[in-house]
Motif scaffolding. Structure first.
Motif, mmCIF file in Angstrom:
data_model
loop_
_atom_site.group_PDB
_atom_site.id
_atom_site.type_symbol
_atom_site.label_atom_id
_atom_site.label_comp_id
_atom_site.label_asym_id
_atom_site.label_seq_id
_atom_site.Cartn_x
_atom_site.Cartn_y
_atom_site.Cartn_z
ATOM 1 N N VAL A 221 -44.532 60.807 -48.897
ATOM 2 C CA VAL A 221 -44.539 62.192 -48.416
ATOM 3 C C VAL A 221 -44.859 62.235 -46.928
ATOM 4 C CG1 VAL A 221 -45.696 64.435 -48.600
ATOM 5 C CG2 VAL A 221 -45.142 63.146 -50.669
ATOM 6 N N TRP A 222 -45.872 61.476 -46.531
ATOM 7 C CA TRP A 222 -46.289 61.479 -45.126
ATOM 8 C C TRP A 222 -45.206 60.887 -44.228
ATOM 9 C CZ3 TRP A 222 -49.651 64.090 -42.561
ATOM 10 C CH2 TRP A 222 -50.062 63.683 -41.281
ATOM 11 N N ASN A 223 -44.549 59.836 -44.713
ATOM 12 C CA ASN A 223 -43.489 59.200 -43.939
ATOM 13 C C ASN A 223 -42.299 60.148 -43.758
ATOM 14 O OD1 ASN A 223 -42.522 56.802 -42.577
ATOM 15 N ND2 ASN A 223 -41.095 56.529 -44.278
ATOM 16 N N ASN A 227 -40.550 61.913 -40.443
ATOM 17 C CA ASN A 227 -39.104 61.934 -40.206
ATOM 18 C C ASN A 227 -38.549 63.352 -40.203
ATOM 19 O OD1 ASN A 227 -39.020 59.103 -40.156
ATOM 20 N ND2 ASN A 227 -38.710 58.972 -42.370
ATOM 21 N N LEU A 228 -39.435 64.338 -40.402
ATOM 22 C CA LEU A 228 -39.048 65.760 -40.468
ATOM 23 C C LEU A 228 -37.977 66.015 -41.533
ATOM 24 C CD1 LEU A 228 -38.967 66.748 -36.683
ATOM 25 C CD2 LEU A 228 -40.785 67.142 -38.371
ATOM 26 N N SER A 229 -38.102 65.286 -42.639
ATOM 27 C CA SER A 229 -37.170 65.461 -43.757
ATOM 28 C C SER A 229 -37.831 66.346 -44.812
ATOM 29 C CB SER A 229 -36.787 64.102 -44.350
ATOM 30 O OG SER A 229 -35.912 64.266 -45.439
ATOM 31 N N ILE A 230 -37.703 67.654 -44.649
ATOM 32 C CA ILE A 230 -38.344 68.595 -45.568
ATOM 33 C C ILE A 230 -37.746 68.494 -46.964
ATOM 34 C CG2 ILE A 230 -38.947 71.013 -45.936
ATOM 35 C CD1 ILE A 230 -40.183 69.697 -43.453
ATOM 36 N N ALA A 231 -36.447 68.233 -47.046
ATOM 37 C CA ALA A 231 -35.801 68.101 -48.359
ATOM 38 C C ALA A 231 -36.428 66.970 -49.167
ATOM 39 C CB ALA A 231 -34.301 67.865 -48.186
#
Length: 265
Positions: A221-223, A227-231
């Motif tokens: 989740v933190w990674n 990466n700004l991957s909300i999906a």
């Protein structure tokens, strides 16, 4: 309103599916219309990411690019070890304290002092002592999940019907036999209930702790946030919740087995 001809379970399922459908439509429309925060993925995109992760959960492209399956296994391993150690300590200690009012009163201040401490407050201490993320994760699980099982076990043992104990004494049963044949079976519903609560806490805590431990589903989740991957974050939240439901239902089944006719949810 109940629908004639349909059982409660079917009605509940239909309502759940309808609610889910309405939620997905609202999500899809809201995201496409930019009602939500900037960059919020729509339902279709998130479901596509979910399928990507569950269709091949065990790929390995390096330490920072592992399938969700590997991360789940890491988290479940830590939870299993820490939770088992906590149970091994909490259940016997709870039985002993429940059988002695003096001992229960003597230890109660320590339990009440340590029980409300946030699990993350133990994280720096664990890292300092163990200098190892794996052992630290196990330690956090142990120290966080021990209390519900301990408290429920003490309560269950202390509230065993005196009539059961009188009958056991009348029949000449030894203290040890009374413990295993009378006290533990009578307190078992409370013990299982405590174990169920502890498992919920263990799974809750490991996700938060792993954000700083460098592996596991919490780190995933933190990674993905980095990466700004909300999906992918939403996918992880769904999978974490799904695993939590499965673990909880296992203990719900055990509770029903030992509840002597009482219904549990």
């Amino acid at each position: 309103m109940p629908t004639p001809g349909l059982s409660e379970n079917v009605q509940a399922l239909l309502i759940s599916l309808l609610s889910l459908g309405l939620f997905l439509v609202f999500w899809e429309v809201g995201a496409n219309a930019k009602i939500f925060s900037k960059g919020m993925p729509n339902a279709t995109e998130t479901i596509g990411e979910l399928w990507f992760w569950i269709s091949d959960p065990f790929f390995d492209n390096g330490p920072n690019d592992l399938g969700i399956g590997w991360n789940l296994l890491t988290s479940l391993r830590r939870v299993a070890i820490g939770y088992t150690l906590a149970s091994i300590i909490a259940v016997p200690l709870g039985i002993l304290l429940g059988m002695s009012r003096v001992a229960a009163k003597a230890f109660n201040p320590f339990v009440q002092l340590l029980k409300p401490v946030s699990p993350l407050a133990w994280l720096p201490l664990g890292l300092y002592i163990f200098r190892n993320s794996e052992n630290t994760g196990v330690f956090i699980i142990l120290i966080s999940s021990i209390w519900p099982t301990l408290v429920n076990t003490v309560f269950g043992v202390a509230n065993v019907s005196p009539e059961y104990l009188d009958v056991s004494k009348t029949l000449g049963a030894s203290k040890l036999r009374t413990v295993f044949k009378v006290i533990i079976p009578a307190a078992l519903p409370n013990i299982i209930s405590g174990l169920r609560i502890s498992m919920g806490i263990a799974w809750l805590v490991i996700v938060a702790a792993e954000m700083l431990l460098g592996s596991g589903v919490g780190y995933f989740v933190w990674n993905e946030w980095n990466n700004l991957s909300i999906a992918n974050i939403l996918v992880a939240i769904f999978i974490i919740g799904l695993v939590g439901i499965i673990l909880d239902q296992i203990f719900a089944f055990l509770e029903n087995l030992v509840s002597f006719g009482r219904q549990t949810s």
